[in-house]
Design a protein around this motif. Structure first.
Motif, PDB file in Angstrom:
ATOM      1  N   PHE A 206      -3.984  12.278   0.794  1.00  0.00           N
ATOM      2  CA  PHE A 206      -3.609  11.059  -0.167  1.00  0.00           C
ATOM      3  C   PHE A 206      -4.815  10.611  -1.068  1.00  0.00           C
ATOM      4  O   PHE A 206      -5.932  10.497  -0.648  1.00  0.00           O
TER       5      PHE A 206
ATOM      6  N   GLU B 130       0.774   4.408   9.394  1.00  0.00           N
ATOM      7  CA  GLU B 130       1.161   3.030   8.292  1.00  0.00           C
ATOM      8  C   GLU B 130       2.789   3.291   8.053  1.00  0.00           C
ATOM      9  O   GLU B 130       3.234   2.185   8.184  1.00  0.00           O
TER      10      GLU B 130
ATOM     11  N   TRP C 149      -2.160   6.935   7.389  1.00  0.00           N
ATOM     12  CA  TRP C 149      -1.057   7.102   6.254  1.00  0.00           C
ATOM     13  C   TRP C 149       0.065   7.104   7.114  1.00  0.00           C
ATOM     14  O   TRP C 149       1.115   6.174   6.894  1.00  0.00           O
TER      15      TRP C 149
ATOM     16  N   THR D 115      -6.171   7.928  -2.267  1.00  0.00           N
ATOM     17  CA  THR D 115      -6.225   6.376  -2.190  1.00  0.00           C
ATOM     18  C   THR D 115      -7.606   5.917  -2.274  1.00  0.00           C
ATOM     19  O   THR D 115      -8.532   6.603  -1.905  1.00  0.00           O
TER      20      THR D 115
ATOM     21  N   ILE E 291       1.924   4.745  -3.068  1.00  0.00           N
ATOM     22  CA  ILE E 291       1.886   6.011  -2.975  1.00  0.00           C
ATOM     23  C   ILE E 291       3.054   6.771  -3.665  1.00  0.00           C
ATOM     24  O   ILE E 291       2.601   7.750  -4.577  1.00  0.00           O
TER      25      ILE E 291
ATOM     26  N   ARG F 137       0.864  -1.124   0.007  1.00  0.00           N
ATOM     27  CA  ARG F 137      -0.071  -0.045  -0.074  1.00  0.00           C
ATOM     28  C   ARG F 137       0.994   1.268  -0.036  1.00  0.00           C
ATOM     29  O   ARG F 137       0.394   2.180  -0.631  1.00  0.00           O
ATOM     30  N   LEU F 138       1.964   1.252   0.742  1.00  0.00           N
ATOM     31  CA  LEU F 138       2.897   2.258   0.945  1.00  0.00           C
ATOM     32  C   LEU F 138       3.492   2.456  -0.406  1.00  0.00           C
ATOM     33  O   LEU F 138       3.769   3.682  -0.865  1.00  0.00           O
TER      34      LEU F 138
END
Length: 398
Positions: free
Chosen positions: A194, A208, A205, A196, A164, A160-161
């Motif tokens: 973000f 995370e 985020w 997303t 970005i 997920r990161l």
């Protein structure tokens, strides 16, 4: 492989089980379709205990036959079971007696086995011993399940990161900071957003990223994006960028800021955990002050941004948390706390900014208390860079 605190817990479990049964080796294996992997071992009396890199082809190890039920869970004398008596594993580890059970995950699947090895035949092994192994195996399976779930979540978090960066999902928006005396714009705060799906708020985020060990990296990226168009923002307008103490102390932030005009940038120190090492933090604060950057302390009056925090840092700007500004016009306690911070700011020659202003009544009350600047939806929502520049130039940006 089992790692971290789960590894230590499983090691202790194996040691106790081996001692309790009076066996020579206790171990946990992981089974794949083709192989057996050693994941934990207790063998204190072996001159060269097997390493955790030890691997066997599945059908060459006792674990396969325990998992399939082709040999019983208790083997008093291995020579009585031809299917395993001739295995190289028996000779390599001097296996004459054996007790073991499959390790089951919560979903019912077999992870591997928990087993104990004896170098002598052992007629005393019994069902009570097997119950003991079962209890230890259930406990170890819980630890392994947690480890595997953590590993899965860590992998998903990493994906997920990375998206970005790969998909350029991080954006910078700019919220005006307004002088309350004449309602003119003093500057902007750059806010990370973000794009997303599903949507997560910025604090989620950054949390995370911190869990994945990329918290500072993400903060620096947010600052980098905020500064891309700084050259378009005319003097004397300033730009606040948010940095945590860890980010402030990073070489990456220093390298990024080195190419920008410090007179136009305010480093807004955000902290949601208690600062444990003020000495190191203050070295970074002083370094940036000497370079010409101004320091703001965010969320004053909430969390760990208390008076002691402000006294240690001695910021140029104190930002009142929205928990103080919200309904300040009708709440005597909030008004008193805000007034105390305003007085403190004046005494220390710091500017004061009230965040989260949403109504004219809140704005007027804060103005009467002596607050210098305000920020919040009453003035404007976070803007795209073109709209922000249009606000200060008073003309359409091409």
């Amino acid at each position: 492989m089992i790692t971290g605190s789960e590894m230590k817990t499983v090691d202790r479990t194996l040691n106790r089980l081996r001692d309790h049964l009076g066996m020579d080796i206790a171990y946990i294996s992981e089974l794949s379709e083709t192989d057996i992997f050693l994941r934990a071992v207790s063998a204190p009396n072996l001159p060269e205990p097997p390493s955790l890199d030890f691997t066997l082809k599945r059908k060459t190890g006792f674990c396969h036959y325990i998992a399939t039920g082709e040999i019983p869970s208790i083997v008093h004398d291995v020579s009585n079971y031809p299917i395993v008596a001739g295995l190289d594993m028996r000779t390599d580890f001097n296996i004459e007696s054996f007790i073991g059970l499959p390790l089951k995950r919560q979903d019912g699947s077999t992870y591997g086995t928990m087993c104990c090895i004896g170098h002598q035949t052992n007629k005393s092994l019994n069902d009570r011993d097997l119950e003991t192994v079962k209890l230890f195996a259930e406990f170890a399976a819980e630890q392994i399940d947690q480890e595997l779930e953590d590993r899965k979540q860590s992998g998903e978090r990493a994906q997920r990161l990375q998206a970005i960066w790969d998909e350029k999902l991080l954006r910078a928006k700019f919220q005006p900071i307004v002088r309350l005396s004449d309602m003119s714009i003093k500057g902007f705060e750059a806010l990370a957003r973000f794009e997303t799906d599903p949507y997560l708020p910025p604090n989620a985020w950054f949390a995370e990223a911190a869990l994945a060990g990329r918290g500072v990296e993400l903060e620096v990226e947010a600052v980098r994006l905020a500064l891309v168009d700084l050259h378009r923002l005319p003097h004397p307008y300033s730009l606040n960028v948010n940095v945590s103490p860890a980010c402030l102390q990073s070489d990456d932030l220093h390298d990024l800021l080195a190419g920008h005009d410090p007179a136009q940038i305010i480093l807004e120190l955000t902290e949601h955990d208690e600062v444990e090492d003020y000495a190191t933090l203050l070295k970074s604060v002083e370094k940036y002050k000497r370079m010409g950057f101004r320091i703001a302390v965010d969320d004053a009056g909430a969390g760990y941004s208390g008076l002691s925090h402000i006294v240690e840092i001695q910021p140029d700007i104190i930002k009142l948390d929205l928990s103080l500004t919200r309904n300040v016009h009708v709440d005597k306690v909030r008004r008193s706390l805000a007034n105390a911070l305003v007085y403190f700011a004046k005494e220390t020659k710091a500017e004061i900014v009230a965040e989260g202003i949403e109504t004219a009544e809140e704005m007027e009350t804060l103005k009467q208390l002596g607050v210098d600047f305000g920020q919040g939806y009453f003035f404007d929502r976070p803007l795209e860079i073109d709209d922000a520049i249009e606000r200060v130039l008073g003309q359409k940006v091409a």
